[in-house]
Design a protein around this motif. Structure first.
Motif, PDB file in Angstrom:
ATOM      1  N   GLN A  76       3.733  -5.600  21.739  1.00 57.61           N
ATOM      2  CA  GLN A  76       4.783  -5.122  21.276  1.00 57.61           C
ATOM      3  C   GLN A  76       6.335  -4.087  21.454  1.00 57.61           C
ATOM      4  N   TYR A  77       6.608  -3.569  22.837  1.00 57.20           N
ATOM      5  CA  TYR A  77       7.810  -3.219  24.028  1.00 57.20           C
ATOM      6  C   TYR A  77       8.452  -4.063  25.070  1.00 57.20           C
ATOM      7  N   GLU A 118      12.193   5.773  25.876  1.00 59.18           N
ATOM      8  CA  GLU A 118      11.567   5.320  24.519  1.00 59.18           C
ATOM      9  C   GLU A 118      11.227   4.243  24.111  1.00 59.18           C
ATOM     10  N   LEU A 119      11.134   3.128  24.888  1.00 56.40           N
ATOM     11  CA  LEU A 119      10.389   2.254  25.102  1.00 56.40           C
ATOM     12  C   LEU A 119       8.836   2.576  25.736  1.00 56.40           C
ATOM     13  N   ASP A 143       7.461   5.660  25.395  1.00 60.85           N
ATOM     14  CA  ASP A 143       6.751   6.126  23.817  1.00 60.85           C
ATOM     15  C   ASP A 143       5.920   5.356  23.060  1.00 60.85           C
ATOM     16  N   GLY A 144       6.969   4.153  23.020  1.00 61.73           N
ATOM     17  CA  GLY A 144       5.919   3.402  22.296  1.00 61.73           C
ATOM     18  C   GLY A 144       4.530   2.420  22.446  1.00 61.73           C
ATOM     19  N   ALA A 203       1.238   2.646  21.044  1.00 66.68           N
ATOM     20  CA  ALA A 203       0.358   1.431  21.108  1.00 66.68           C
ATOM     21  C   ALA A 203      -1.083   1.280  21.648  1.00 66.68           C
ATOM     22  N   LYS A 244       2.223  -4.998  15.113  1.00 67.10           N
ATOM     23  CA  LYS A 244       2.308  -3.881  15.253  1.00 67.10           C
ATOM     24  C   LYS A 244       1.237  -3.508  14.251  1.00 67.10           C
TER      25      LYS A 244
END
Length: 184
Positions: A56-57, A135-136, A138-139, A143, A163
């Motif tokens: 996802q990231y 930011e990635l 945090d994602g 997830a 997701k």
């Protein structure tokens, strides 16, 4: 290390790699005992969550920021899906020799996963600002909290679809885990 560096996708995934590698090195993992079964369940959950977060990231960031990123991300996705497929075997009733063989295979495959990603991490750190990496990161953390805890049969390559399917599967797995006592 600054707060941004410690929350970077790279530092989070490296921490995951160390944790999973340590779990794969645990001598109790390939034993057919109840303790071994519990450790295997934890390992499976941790690996599946890790792969979901990367799909996802990490892989979308590789596609966007690394030269030849599409081909690299495709190769990593396919390899990780094969590892996840092998995780289903850990849920079967295996004897000690089969468990030893399977955990050795998983450890070798995961070591290759880690080794290949180190180059990706260096490329990302060169091409992305620290705020983007944070930011990635945090994602990734989000997830992993919502991800399934069992090997998935379907893992779409499209991050948005991934997701949604992972969120639904994660919810179902968490309910199953709660009522079965798995992971406690």
């Amino acid at each position: 290390m600054t707060d941004i560096e410690s929350s970077s996708i790279v530092s989070i995934l490296r921490s995951d790699h160390r944790s999973i590698a340590n779990a794969l090195d645990d001598d109790r993992l390939p034993t057919p005992s109840e303790d071994g079964r519990a450790l295997r369940e934890e390992l499976v959950a941790e690996l599946v969550r890790h792969f979901v977060a990367e799909e996802q990231y990490l892989l979308p960031a590789v596609r966007d920021h690394v030269p030849d990123g599409d081909a690299i991300a495709d190769r990593h996705f396919d390899r990780d899906r094969k590892i996840e497929g092998r995780l289903r075997q850990l849920e079967e009733d295996l004897d000690a020799d089969q468990l030893v063989s399977l955990t050795r295979q998983l450890a070798a495959s995961f070591a290759a996963h880690v080794s290949e990603q180190e180059a990706l991490f260096a490329d990302l750190e060169r091409s992305c600002p620290a705020t983007t990496l944070a930011e990635l990161g945090d994602g990734v953390l989000g997830a992993e909290q919502l991800a399934p805890t069992r090997p998935r049969y379907v893992a779409p390559e499209n991050p948005a679809v991934n997701k949604v399917t992972s969120l639904v599967e994660g919810f179902i797995d968490q309910v199953r885990d709660h009522y079965s006592g798995r992971g406690t």
